[in-house]
Design a protein around this motif. Structure first.
Motif, short mmCIF file in Angstrom:
data_model
loop_
_atom_site.label_atom_id
_atom_site.label_comp_id
_atom_site.label_asym_id
_atom_site.label_seq_id
_atom_site.Cartn_x
_atom_site.Cartn_y
_atom_site.Cartn_z
N GLU A 150 0.84 -1.19 0.00
CA GLU A 150 0.00 0.00 0.00
C GLU A 150 0.88 1.24 0.00
O GLU A 150 1.79 1.37 0.79
N ILE A 151 0.57 2.17 -0.94
CA ILE A 151 1.28 3.45 -1.02
C ILE A 151 0.27 4.54 -0.70
O ILE A 151 -0.71 4.68 -1.44
N GLY A 152 0.49 5.29 0.36
CA GLY A 152 -0.48 6.31 0.73
C GLY A 152 -1.87 5.72 0.86
O GLY A 152 -2.85 6.34 0.46
N GLU A 153 -1.96 4.47 1.36
CA GLU A 153 -3.21 3.72 1.56
C GLU A 153 -3.86 3.26 0.26
O GLU A 153 -5.04 2.92 0.24
N VAL A 154 -3.14 3.25 -0.84
CA VAL A 154 -3.66 2.70 -2.10
C VAL A 154 -2.96 1.38 -2.39
O VAL A 154 -1.73 1.29 -2.33
N ARG A 155 -3.77 0.34 -2.68
CA ARG A 155 -3.23 -0.99 -2.96
C ARG A 155 -2.55 -1.03 -4.31
O ARG A 155 -3.16 -0.65 -5.32
N THR A 156 -1.33 -1.49 -4.35
CA THR A 156 -0.60 -1.62 -5.61
C THR A 156 0.15 -2.94 -5.63
O THR A 156 0.17 -3.67 -4.64
N LEU A 157 0.78 -3.23 -6.75
CA LEU A 157 1.60 -4.44 -6.84
C LEU A 157 3.05 -4.07 -7.15
O LEU A 157 3.72 -4.77 -7.89
N PHE A 158 3.52 -2.95 -6.61
CA PHE A 158 4.88 -2.55 -6.91
C PHE A 158 5.89 -3.54 -6.38
O PHE A 158 5.67 -4.19 -5.36
N ARG A 159 7.01 -3.61 -7.08
CA ARG A 159 8.13 -4.40 -6.58
C ARG A 159 8.78 -3.60 -5.46
O ARG A 159 9.29 -2.52 -5.69
N MET A 160 8.72 -4.11 -4.26
CA MET A 160 9.27 -3.41 -3.11
C MET A 160 10.17 -4.35 -2.33
O MET A 160 9.86 -5.52 -2.18
N PRO A 161 11.27 -3.81 -1.78
CA PRO A 161 12.08 -4.68 -0.94
C PRO A 161 11.34 -5.02 0.35
O PRO A 161 10.57 -4.21 0.86
N ASP A 162 11.58 -6.25 0.82
CA ASP A 162 10.98 -6.69 2.07
C ASP A 162 11.84 -6.18 3.21
O ASP A 162 12.98 -6.62 3.37
N LEU A 163 11.34 -5.24 3.97
CA LEU A 163 12.12 -4.63 5.05
C LEU A 163 11.37 -4.76 6.35
O LEU A 163 10.14 -4.74 6.38
N PHE A 164 12.13 -4.89 7.42
CA PHE A 164 11.53 -4.81 8.74
C PHE A 164 12.15 -3.59 9.42
O PHE A 164 13.37 -3.51 9.55
N SER A 165 11.30 -2.64 9.80
CA SER A 165 11.81 -1.40 10.39
C SER A 165 11.54 -1.38 11.88
O SER A 165 10.46 -1.76 12.33
N ILE A 166 12.54 -0.94 12.65
CA ILE A 166 12.35 -0.79 14.09
C ILE A 166 12.73 0.63 14.49
O ILE A 166 13.53 1.28 13.82
N GLY A 167 12.14 1.10 15.56
CA GLY A 167 12.38 2.47 16.01
C GLY A 167 13.66 2.57 16.82
O GLY A 167 13.65 2.83 18.02
N LEU A 168 14.77 2.34 16.15
CA LEU A 168 16.08 2.42 16.80
C LEU A 168 17.06 3.12 15.86
O LEU A 168 17.28 2.67 14.74
N GLY A 169 17.62 4.24 16.33
CA GLY A 169 18.61 4.95 15.54
C GLY A 169 19.52 5.75 16.46
O GLY A 169 19.34 5.74 17.69
N GLY A 170 20.47 6.45 15.86
CA GLY A 170 21.42 7.21 16.66
C GLY A 170 20.75 8.29 17.51
O GLY A 170 21.24 8.66 18.56
N GLY A 171 19.60 8.76 17.04
CA GLY A 171 18.90 9.82 17.76
C GLY A 171 17.80 9.32 18.69
O GLY A 171 17.07 10.13 19.28
N SER A 172 17.66 8.00 18.84
CA SER A 172 16.60 7.46 19.71
C SER A 172 16.77 7.99 21.12
O SER A 172 17.87 8.03 21.67
N ILE A 173 15.65 8.37 21.73
CA ILE A 173 15.69 8.99 23.06
C ILE A 173 15.67 7.90 24.13
O ILE A 173 14.91 6.93 24.04
N VAL A 174 16.53 8.08 25.15
CA VAL A 174 16.64 7.11 26.24
C VAL A 174 15.86 7.62 27.45
O VAL A 174 15.98 8.78 27.82
N SER A 175 15.01 6.76 28.03
CA SER A 175 14.37 7.08 29.31
C SER A 175 14.95 6.16 30.38
O SER A 175 15.32 5.03 30.10
#
Lengths: 368, 515
Positions: B297-322
Motif C-alpha cells: 500500500e502506497i499512501g493507503e492505495v493498494r498496488t503491486l509494486f516491486r518493493m524490498p521486504d524490510l523490517f523497520s524498528i524504532g532504533l537509531g542514533g537519535g533514539s531517546i533514552v528514558s
C-alpha cells in the motif's frame, strides 16, 4: 459449533470486514481472496443495502434456498472483478428455470471469495443469507460437498457471464458429471462464471447443510482483527476461536506447482523455527492444502489431512496465504481446524478423504 | 566507468563519485525544500575533489523519495481522467473504488468505462469500443484534464486495446500525458490500474522535478546522462522516469542495501541500515534485496509494486533514552541530533550519548556525556542489541548464522557479536551506502505473461528472451544481463497447461556509443 445462534440478525459492516478475513482462513489455501467481494459489499452498504443472516433451523421444510458460488480461476477473477449483480442474475436464472421462489441464499463454500458471494446476491434480491454452507471450507470440485455425500439431486445448475451468456445444465447422472460439464462451460466463458447450484429445500439444509459457518468465519475474523489491533498473537486467537491445533511454525523454503486436469497441484516445504527447528513440514495441495507430513531426519509421517482443515497463516498478522500466492521466504504458522462431521463418515471420506485426492492414506484426524 | 550517485533523503542529500569500482569521494549536505539546490550543493562539494574534476562523467544516477512523499503527503498531485476498458465485466468496482476518500478527492477527475479488454488466453473479451473511446477523448479534451490513466483487462497479455485508446486520445487531445497500465506491470486489474492512476497524478510533478535534476547537473557543469533508480535496485532513463515516476517509489531503502552489497563484496547477506530514527533490516539475495510478498500500500492505495521486504524498528542514533525503567526509542530527536544530544551540547539523552559513554564511538564532545552512568550506557546498548537481534531473526530465511552488513550513520550501534549472525561487516563509506547504491544501479527488464501449450522450459526461455529485449531497450549492455528472478505458476482450474511466467533480468548500464 454454537447451538444457540440468534434466529435472524443484521450483518453489520464490521461483520463483513471480519467475514473477509475469516473466510480466507477457512479457504485452506484455495477459493480466491475475498477482497473484491468485500469491496462490493462496502459499496452496497454505502448505497444503503443491508443483509440479514438467518439460522438454518428457522427455514421451513418446503422453503427453497439458492446455493451460489463464483466458479473458475482466481487469477481470472483478478482481471474480471467480481460484480455483485452477476451472482444475483444467476439466482434469478435458477428461479425462472425451476419456477421456484427462493426464501434465502447461501454459500456453496464458506472458504475464500465464495464466503461473500451470497451476501452480494442477497443485497440485490432482498433475501436473507442462511448461516450455513455445503463445505465448511473450500474444496476444488462439485462432488466435494455435504449434499453430494448425501446423494441429493445435483441438477439443475445455472451459469452466468455478464456478456449475456446464460447456461443451464438441466440434467446429469451424478455430481462428478456435474463437475465435468460445468467445468467445460466455465472454461468457455473465460474460466469464470457466476453459478447458482441445484435449489435445496429447507429440510435438506437442516439435514445436510454445514451449519453456522458464516458466524464461524465472522468470529474467526473478528478475533484476528482484534488481536492485530491489540498487538496480540493472532494465531492463538484463531486456535481459541475455532478449537484448532497448531501444527508447525517456520519459513517456506520451496514451492513446486504443476497444473494437471485443470487444477493447481503441488508441494510446499516449510523449515521449522522456534520449537520446530530441525524439522520440516511438507504440504501437498490441489488448489487447497490436502495433506501435511512432518519430516525429521529419516522419519516422515503424515500429521494432518483432508477433511481436517489445514490453514497456512502469516505468523505475524494471522492472515491466510493461498496456494497460488505462497512464496519462498514467507514466515508461516500451520494450523489444523476440525472437519465438519458429515465428512468423517465412510461415505464422506470417499468424497473428500485423502484417497479422493490420490493419497493412499487412511484418514487420521488431528483431533482424534 | 565514472558515475556519480546521489541519494536525496528526507534529512541529507548524499553524493559519491564511483570510478572503476571504487568510491573516490563522498559528501553529505542537508536536503533542501526545492530538492534541486541541495543537489547543486552536493555536486559542488563533490567537484571540489581533484579526482572528480579530472575527467568526464558517464552518468549521474539519482535516488529520491520525492514522488512517494508527494502521494503520502497528498501534495503536488494532478487530477486524472481514468479510462477502464473491460465492460460489461467489473462494472460495480470502478476506478478509485478502493482509494482513501481524501486522496480520491484530489485525483479523481473523470471516470469512464468502455467495452473491450482480453481474456487470460488472449481472446478478446469484447471488441474494443472505438466510438465510445472517441467520445471519451472529446469529453476529456473539453474537461481540461491533461493527465489520463488507461487500464484494460489482461493488458499485460495483450496491450492492444490500451494502445488503441491512447492513439485515439492523442488524436483528440494531443497535449494529454497518458499512462497505460500494462507498462506498470502485473496481472491484477485493480492494483495495476491504481498504479497507473497514481502515475498519472504525478505526471506534472515528474516533469518539473526531472527538469530540476537536469538543471542541477547542467549548473554543475557536468555533461552526462541522468538516470533515476527504481524500487528493485535498477535504474531507468530520465525520460522513462518522467513517464513512469511511480517506479521510483521505494528506491531509497533498495539503494542502501545494494550499496551495502557493493561495498562489502557480498551477494547474500543480511543488511541493517541504522539511521537517526529507525533501522531497516533486509536480506540480500544475489546482490538484490528480497522483495515483499504481499500487496504493497502506497499512501493507503493498494498496488503491486516491486518493493524490498524490510523490517523497520524504532532504533537509531537519535533514539531517546528514558531511565527507570530503561527504554530506548521509538521517539527520536531525528535530524536535530547535532543540537539536542548531550555530546553536541544539548539536553536530551540519546542512544548516541550512551554509545559515546561506553566508548563504542567518538562523536561530539565526549566530556559533555560524563554524567551518564556507565551501567546505564551498557543497559541502553544491550537493549539496542536485543532489538536488532529480534529484527534480524524475523527477516532471516535460513536457520544457520548469516553475515550482517551494517551501514548508515548509526551503524556504530551494531555490536560485533549478535545472535544468529556469523560476522558483522562494516565498510568504508557505509554512511553513504544509499548514494553508492544509486551509483552502481543496474538496468532491468521484466515480463509477466501466460503461456499455453508450451513446455515449462520453453515458456521460461521465451519470457527470458522478452525480458532481455526490454532491458536492452531500457539501456542495458546485453552481454552483462543475468536473470535475477523467475517465477512460474500454472493457472489453477484451467486446462491446456496454461503457465504464468514472470522473469526479471538485470545488467550493467551501456556506456556511451555501445549498443
Amino acid at each position: 459449533m454454537r447451538d444457540a445462534a440468534p434466529a435472524m440478525r443484521k450483518i453489520t459492516r464490521e461483520d463483513i470486514e471480519c467475514l473477509a478475513v475469516g473466510a480466507w482462513i477457512l479457504g485452506t489455501g484455495g477459493g480466491g481472496s475475498p477482497y473484491l467481494g468485500l469491496l462490493n459489499m462496502r459499496r452496497l452498504y454505502a448505497e444503503g443495502h443491508r443483509v440479514e443472516l438467518m439460522s438454518p433451523f428457522d427455514l421451513d421444510g418446503e422453503d427453497r434456498v439458492a446455493v451460489v458460488s463464483n466458479m473458475g480461476a482466481p487469477l481470472v477473477g483478478q482481471e474480471r472483478l467480481a460484480d455483485s449483480r452477476n451472482i444475483a442474475r444467476a439466482v434469478a436464472m435458477q428461479e425462472e428455470y425451476s419456477s421456484v421462489k427462493f426464501r434465502a441464499v447461501m454459500s456453496l463454500e464458506i472458504g475464500g471469495g465464495n464466503g461473500i458471494q451470497p451476501l452480494m446476491a442477497a443485497a440485490h434480491l432482498g433475501l436473507p443469507v442462511v448461516d450455513a454452507d455445503l463445505m465448511g471450507r473450500a474444496y476444488p470440485e462439485a462432488q466435494m460437498t455435504s449434499v453430494a455425500v448425501g446423494d441429493l439431486r445435483p441438477y439443475p445448475c445455472a451459469l452466468y457471464d455478464p456478456r449475456g451468456l446464460e447456461s443451464i445444465v438441466t440434467n446429469v447422472p451424478s455430481w462428478k458429471w456435474m463437475e465435468r460439464v460445468t467445468r467445460k462451460i466455465c472454461v468457455e466463458m473465460g474460466s469464470i462464471a457466476s453459478t447458482c447450484k441445484a435449489p435445496r429445500t429447507g429440510r435438506e439444509i437442516k439435514d445436510w447443510g454445514i451449519h453456522f459457518t458464516v458466524s464461524k468465519a465472522i468470529g474467526i475474523g473478528r478475533r484476528v482483527r482484534e488481536a492485530q489491533r491489540r498487538h496480540e498473537d493472532p494465531i492463538a486467537a484463531i486456535l481459541g476461536e475455532a478449537q484448532g491445533k497448531q501444527l508447525f511454525r517456520g519459513k517456506v523454503v520451496d514451492v513446486a506447482r504443476r497444473a494437471t486436469e485443470g487444477f493447481l497441484r503441488g508441494r510446499c516445504v516449510i523449515e521449522g523455527l522456534d520449537e520446530h527447528r530441525g524439522a520440516r513440514l511438507e504440504l501437498a495441495f490441489q488448489n487447497e492444502w490436502v495433506v501435511a507430513w512432518r519430516a525429521e531426519g529419516e522419519k516422515r509421517n503424515p500429521i494432518a489431512m483432508s477433511p481436517d482443515l489445514i490453514c497456512v497463516l502469516d505468523t505475524v498478522s494471522g492472515n491466510a496465504f493461498g496456494t497460488e500466492t505462497i512464496r519462498y521466504g514467507m514466515r508461516v504458522t500451520v494450523v489444523a481446524l476440525p472437519a465438519p462431521p458429515v465428512f468423517l463418515t465412510p461415505k464422506g471420506l470417499e468424497h473428500v478423504g485423502p484417497r479422493a485426492f490420490g493419497y493412499d492414506l487412511d484418514f487420521r484426524s488431528v483431533f482424534a | 566507468m565514472r558515475r556519480i550517485g546521489i541519494d536525496v533523503g528526507g534529512t541529507n542529500t548524499d553524493a559519491v563519485l564511483l570510478q572503476d569500482g571504487k568510491v573516490v569521494h563522498a559528501v553529505k549536505t542537508p536536503t533542501t525544500e526545492d530538492v534541486t539546490s541541495g543537489i547543486v550543493t552536493a555536486l559542488g562539494l563533490l567537484s571540489g575533489h581533484p579526482e572528480v574534476a579530472r575527467g568526464a562523467i558517464d552518468g549521474v544516477v539519482i535516488g529520491t523519495t520525492h514522488f512517494v512523499n508527494a502521494v503520502v503527503q497528498r501534495r503536488h498531485l494532478s487530477p486524472v481522467a481514468a479510462i477502464r476498458i473491460g465492460l460489461p465485466a467489473s462494472a460495480s468496482l470502478p476506478p478509485f473504488c478502493d482509494w482513501p476518500e481524501d486522496l480520491a478527492a484530489l485525483v479523481r477527475g473523470e471516470v469512464i468505462m468502455l467495452e473491450g479488454g482480453h481474456e487470460y488466453d488472449g481472446r478478446e473479451f469484447m471488441p474494443f469500443d472505438e466510438a465510445g473511446m472517441r467520445a471519451a477523448a472529446r469529453q476529456i479534451r473539453d474537461s481540461g484534464l491533461r493527465s489520463v490513466a488507461i487500464a484494460a483487462s489482461f493488458s499485460p497479455l495483450d496491450p492492444s486495446h490500451e494502445e488503441r485508446a491512447r492513439a485515439i486520445l492523442a488524436e483528440e487531445c494531443p497535449e494529454a500525458s497518458i499512462t497505460l497500465s500494462h507498462e506498470l506491470g502485473r496481472i491484477g486489474l485493480l492494483e495495476r490500474e491504481n498504479a497507473a492512476l497514481l502515475n498519472a497524478a504525478l505526471a506534472d510533478l515528474a516533469r518539473v522535478t526531472i527538469a530540476g535534476f537536469r538543471d542541477a547537473i547542467a549548473a554543475s557543469h557536468i555533461d552526462a546522462p541522468l538516470f533515476i533508480t527504481q524500487n528493485d535496485g535498477t535504474v531507468m532513463s530520465a525520460e522513462m522516469a518522467m513517464a513512469l515516476p511511480v517506479m521510483s517509489f521505494a528506491s531509497g531503502a533498495t539503494n542502501s542495501m545494494r550499496g551495502a552489497a557493493f561495498l562489502s563484496g557480498l551477494q547474500d547477506a543480511m543488511v541493517v541500515d541504522v539511521g537517526g530514527t529507525s533501522s531497516d533490516v533486509g536480506q540480500l539475495r544475489r546482490g538484490f534485496p528480497r522483495e515483499a510478498n504481499s500487496v504493497v500500500e502506497i499512501g493507503e492505495v493498494r498496488t503491486l509494486f516491486r518493493m524490498p521486504d524490510l523490517f523497520s524498528i524504532g532504533l537509531g542514533g537519535g533514539s531517546i533514552v528514558s531511565e527507570s525503567p530503561v527504554t530506548v526509542g521509538p521517539q527520536s530527536v531525528g535530524y536535530r541530533l547535532t543540537e539536542e544530544a548531550l555530546v553536541f551540547g544539548g539536553k536530551t539523552l540519546t542512544v548516541t550519548d550512551a554509545a559515546v559513554t561506553a566508548a563504542v564511538v567518538k562523536i561530539g564532545e565526549v566530556k559533555n556525556a560524563a554524567g551518564v552512568p556507565r551501567d546505564l550506557a551498557r543497559a541502553v546498548l544491550d537493549i539496542a542489541k536485543a532489538k536488532l537481534e529480534d529484527a534480524i531473526d524475523r527477516m532471516k530465511t535460513e536457520a544457520g548464522d548469516v553475515p550482517l552488513i551494517a551501514v548508515g550513520g548509526g551503524a556504530f550501534l551494531v555490536p560485533k557479536k549478535l545472535a544468529g549472525v556469523s560476522e558483522v561487516i562494516r565498510v568504508e563509506h557505509g554512511d553513504c551506502a544509499n548514494a553508492v547504491g544509486a551509483a552502481i544501479a543496474q538496468i532491468s527488464g521484466e515480463t509477466d505473461q501466460v503461456y499455453r501449450e508450451m513446455r515449462r522450459e520453453d515458456a521460461i526461455a521465451a519470457a527470458e528472451a522478452q525480458a532481455v529485449e526490454r532491458a536492452v531497450a531500457a539501456g542495458a549492455e546485453r552481454s552483462t544481463l543475468q536473470t535475477v528472478d523467475v517465477e512460474d505458476m500454472p493457472l489453477a482450474y484451467l486446462p491446456g497447461n496454461a503457465l504464468r511466467v514472470r522473469v526479471r533480468v538485470a545488467g550493467e548500464m551501456r556506456g556511451p556509443g555501445e549498443h
